[in-house]
Design a protein around this motif. Sequence first.
Motif, PDB file in Angstrom:
ATOM      1  N   VAL A   1       0.866  -1.058   0.071  1.00 50.53           N
ATOM      2  CA  VAL A   1      -0.056   0.144  -0.258  1.00 50.53           C
ATOM      3  C   VAL A   1       1.060   1.137  -0.169  1.00 50.53           C
ATOM      4  N   VAL A   2       0.690   1.962  -0.809  1.00 52.09           N
ATOM      5  CA  VAL A   2       1.504   3.521  -1.130  1.00 52.09           C
ATOM      6  C   VAL A   2       0.659   4.519  -0.775  1.00 52.09           C
ATOM      7  N   PHE A   3       1.071   5.414   0.189  1.00 54.10           N
ATOM      8  CA  PHE A   3       0.340   6.668   0.540  1.00 54.10           C
ATOM      9  C   PHE A   3       1.044   7.705  -0.042  1.00 54.10           C
ATOM     10  N   GLY A   4       0.185   8.210  -0.850  1.00 47.91           N
ATOM     11  CA  GLY A   4       0.669   9.483  -1.772  1.00 47.91           C
ATOM     12  C   GLY A   4       0.378  10.690  -1.066  1.00 47.91           C
ATOM     13  N   ARG A   5       1.463  11.580  -0.538  1.00 50.17           N
ATOM     14  CA  ARG A   5       0.991  13.058  -0.010  1.00 50.17           C
ATOM     15  C   ARG A   5       0.884  13.904  -1.190  1.00 50.17           C
ATOM     16  N   ALA A   6       0.082  14.857  -0.764  1.00 51.87           N
ATOM     17  CA  ALA A   6      -0.123  16.111  -1.837  1.00 51.87           C
ATOM     18  C   ALA A   6       0.935  16.934  -1.683  1.00 51.87           C
TER      19      ALA A   6
ATOM     20  N   GLY B   1      -2.970  16.916   2.710  1.00 55.57           N
ATOM     21  CA  GLY B   1      -2.840  15.640   3.370  1.00 55.57           C
ATOM     22  C   GLY B   1      -2.673  14.508   2.444  1.00 55.57           C
ATOM     23  N   ILE B   2      -3.052  13.427   2.547  1.00 54.69           N
ATOM     24  CA  ILE B   2      -3.058  12.276   1.750  1.00 54.69           C
ATOM     25  C   ILE B   2      -3.890  12.272   0.470  1.00 54.69           C
ATOM     26  N   GLU B   3      -3.554  12.503  -0.705  1.00 53.64           N
ATOM     27  CA  GLU B   3      -4.351  12.698  -1.687  1.00 53.64           C
ATOM     28  C   GLU B   3      -4.616  11.285  -2.617  1.00 53.64           C
ATOM     29  N   VAL B   4      -3.762  10.496  -2.771  1.00 49.54           N
ATOM     30  CA  VAL B   4      -4.104   9.177  -3.265  1.00 49.54           C
ATOM     31  C   VAL B   4      -3.150   8.102  -2.708  1.00 49.54           C
ATOM     32  N   ILE B   5      -4.221   7.103  -2.623  1.00 46.30           N
ATOM     33  CA  ILE B   5      -3.629   5.854  -1.833  1.00 46.30           C
ATOM     34  C   ILE B   5      -3.513   4.624  -3.306  1.00 46.30           C
ATOM     35  N   LEU B   6      -2.390   4.097  -3.464  1.00 47.07           N
ATOM     36  CA  LEU B   6      -2.357   2.981  -4.218  1.00 47.07           C
ATOM     37  C   LEU B   6      -2.413   1.818  -3.736  1.00 47.07           C
ATOM     38  N   ILE B   7      -3.265   0.719  -4.012  1.00 46.61           N
ATOM     39  CA  ILE B   7      -3.280  -0.395  -3.673  1.00 46.61           C
ATOM     40  C   ILE B   7      -2.507  -1.552  -4.566  1.00 46.61           C
ATOM     41  N   ALA B   8      -1.354  -1.760  -4.551  1.00 45.24           N
ATOM     42  CA  ALA B   8      -0.753  -2.223  -5.699  1.00 45.24           C
ATOM     43  C   ALA B   8      -0.316  -3.688  -5.826  1.00 45.24           C
ATOM     44  N   ARG B   9       0.040  -4.311  -6.615  1.00 39.11           N
ATOM     45  CA  ARG B   9       0.650  -5.491  -6.876  1.00 39.11           C
ATOM     46  C   ARG B   9       2.119  -5.362  -6.352  1.00 39.11           C
ATOM     47  N   PRO B  10       2.542  -6.513  -5.691  1.00 39.11           N
ATOM     48  CA  PRO B  10       3.896  -6.479  -5.346  1.00 39.11           C
ATOM     49  C   PRO B  10       4.838  -6.014  -6.561  1.00 39.11           C
TER      50      PRO B  10
ATOM     51  N   ARG C   1       4.957   6.914   3.744  1.00 41.08           N
ATOM     52  CA  ARG C   1       4.080   7.080   4.805  1.00 41.08           C
ATOM     53  C   ARG C   1       4.006   8.322   5.627  1.00 41.08           C
ATOM     54  N   PRO C   2       3.462   9.387   5.112  1.00 40.13           N
ATOM     55  CA  PRO C   2       3.758  10.686   5.812  1.00 40.13           C
ATOM     56  C   PRO C   2       3.513  10.894   7.228  1.00 40.13           C
ATOM     57  N   ALA C   3       4.428  11.707   7.859  1.00 40.49           N
ATOM     58  CA  ALA C   3       4.336  11.817   9.252  1.00 40.49           C
ATOM     59  C   ALA C   3       3.158  12.130   9.771  1.00 40.49           C
ATOM     60  N   GLU C   4       2.265  13.247   8.960  1.00 40.48           N
ATOM     61  CA  GLU C   4       1.052  13.831   9.585  1.00 40.48           C
ATOM     62  C   GLU C   4      -0.027  12.771   9.499  1.00 40.48           C
ATOM     63  N   ALA C   5       0.243  11.670   8.724  1.00 40.16           N
ATOM     64  CA  ALA C   5      -0.797  10.479   8.776  1.00 40.16           C
ATOM     65  C   ALA C   5      -0.790   9.510   9.726  1.00 40.16           C
ATOM     66  N   GLU C   6       0.432   9.658  10.362  1.00 36.24           N
ATOM     67  CA  GLU C   6       0.410   8.693  11.579  1.00 36.24           C
ATOM     68  C   GLU C   6      -0.651   8.309  12.427  1.00 36.24           C
ATOM     69  N   ALA C   7      -1.439   9.485  12.920  1.00 36.00           N
ATOM     70  CA  ALA C   7      -2.280   9.485  13.670  1.00 36.00           C
ATOM     71  C   ALA C   7      -3.560   8.584  13.293  1.00 36.00           C
ATOM     72  N   TRP C   8      -4.042   8.846  12.274  1.00 36.15           N
ATOM     73  CA  TRP C   8      -5.256   8.169  11.754  1.00 36.15           C
ATOM     74  C   TRP C   8      -4.750   6.985  11.113  1.00 36.15           C
ATOM     75  N   LEU C   9      -3.521   6.699  10.565  1.00 33.69           N
ATOM     76  CA  LEU C   9      -3.036   5.212   9.949  1.00 33.69           C
ATOM     77  C   LEU C   9      -3.039   4.656  11.049  1.00 33.69           C
ATOM     78  N   ASP C  10      -2.490   4.821  12.371  1.00 34.30           N
ATOM     79  CA  ASP C  10      -2.256   4.096  13.372  1.00 34.30           C
ATOM     80  C   ASP C  10      -3.656   3.572  13.567  1.00 34.30           C
ATOM     81  N   GLY C  11      -4.536   4.238  13.712  1.00 29.86           N
ATOM     82  CA  GLY C  11      -5.962   3.790  14.302  1.00 29.86           C
ATOM     83  C   GLY C  11      -6.653   2.860  13.308  1.00 29.86           C
ATOM     84  N   ILE C  12      -6.445   3.061  12.034  1.00 28.20           N
ATOM     85  CA  ILE C  12      -6.935   2.255  11.078  1.00 28.20           C
ATOM     86  C   ILE C  12      -6.014   0.817  10.979  1.00 28.20           C
TER      87      ILE C  12
END
Lengths: 244, 244
Positions: B192-197, B203-212, B222-233
């Motif tokens: 999973v790739v988290f693309g920061r704007a 914040g997070i603009e696009v997420i790619l669910i990729a093949r290996p 994994r951008p730092a400002e996303a840590e909080a909600w990503l940790d929750g998820i």
Amino acid sequence: MSGRLTVVGLGPGAARQMTPEAAEAVAAADILFGYAPYLARLPERPGQERRASDNREEIARASAALEAAVAGAKVAMVSGGDPGVFAMAAAVCEAIEHGPAEWRALDVEIVPGVTAMLAVAARCGAPLGHDFCAISLSDNLKPWPLVEKRLALAAEAGFVIALYNPISKARPWQLGRAFELLREKLPGSVPVVFGRAAARALGIEVILIARPLAPDVTAVERPAEAEAWLDGILAHGAGAERGA
Amino acid sequence: MSGRLTVVGLGPGAARQMTPEAAEAVAAADILFGYAPYLARLPERPGQERRASDNREEIARASAALEAAVAGAKVAMVSGGDPGVFAMAAAVCEAIEHGPAEWRALDVEIVPGVTAMLAVAARCGAPLGHDFCAISLSDNLKPWPLVEKRLALAAEAGFVIALYNPISKARPWQLGRAFELLREKLPGSVPVVFGRAAARALGIEVILIARPLAPDVTAVERPAEAEAWLDGILAHGAGAERGA
């Protein structure tokens, strides 16, 4: 190691649709690799070497570019549109994965560009304004039954469908079969947009199977050079309204 | 009628990733409309007016821009990325479709740009080198069950999945539910790739669910400002390897 490889997206054709980042990467290269019609878009520069190749030799072209970079050259590999969408970035990554260790040590950069479906969509309203998918009709890298499975699931999902690599001399029947399958799944009112490439030699570059668009903002293109094969395919009914 | 409306894609953020066509359209405008963080990317020009608005008021913003163009102004409506991908072009087309007849007589042009998934893909190899889809997780314009249906069919099809509008204050739980659903359908090895704007405010603009991807050409952000909600998820297990 002083050499490097940049995989560059030239955008949909016009120079004004190529990003400054891409133009700089092309200008900075000692050697340009690419399919001949893409190289032909670029101004000649004294001292810059060009190595044009056939469009079907992607892995061989990627390997040659990597070898030139390992030997110390600043190499740019050019793609039409975006190099990551059914284009050279995947071939370069695959070549690196299976190639010698020194390729993995290279400085490789990918410069994105405006891919064909975005350029075509911009000319006919906003068909990609809702969920969509992009499917290559080439069965060079995947079995044809997987293409059919994906088309069926895309239709079931209600995605707008962008078909890349729709037809070629080596793959003459796949587009007709795709239309036949989609005709069974989608209503006859679904518009089909045929997007012509800027480089004439490339013919039809992308086809959008869209949801109905606002009548006043829709432009449906049907390029003259496609008449022959389209007539063959559509004479049997494509289940698609081709508009004005 | 002298007024006109150009809907302009600014690309993923950096000025060098904006096409000359887009830069020219912005420079030629009497009035710029757009979401404030997008307008903030552009240099100020004397005599050019700016009308910033909230990101949620798309149809109202489109209507205001159309009214200004009908009144005779050269109007540019700016979008990040490509205006046709989950952005302002669809809102403008919809406003025209339901608006007064004079809006249909306007000269409207859409200038494409590099959309977020292309820019993010370019930074991590070639995840969009094979068939893929783009799904907006916003349920403002479609019912949430349709999002779930599309996610399930996309996973079944084996598409690489680009998630746009992944999360916001008004839509806090949808991304977690999407991961939960995809965890049931996809192997745990899918990256999973988290693309920061580029514009931090977005914040997070696009997420790619990729093949290996090839291990040596993969960069997972994994951008730092996303840590909080990503940790929750992700505390509940996203079924996804997030890489280094």
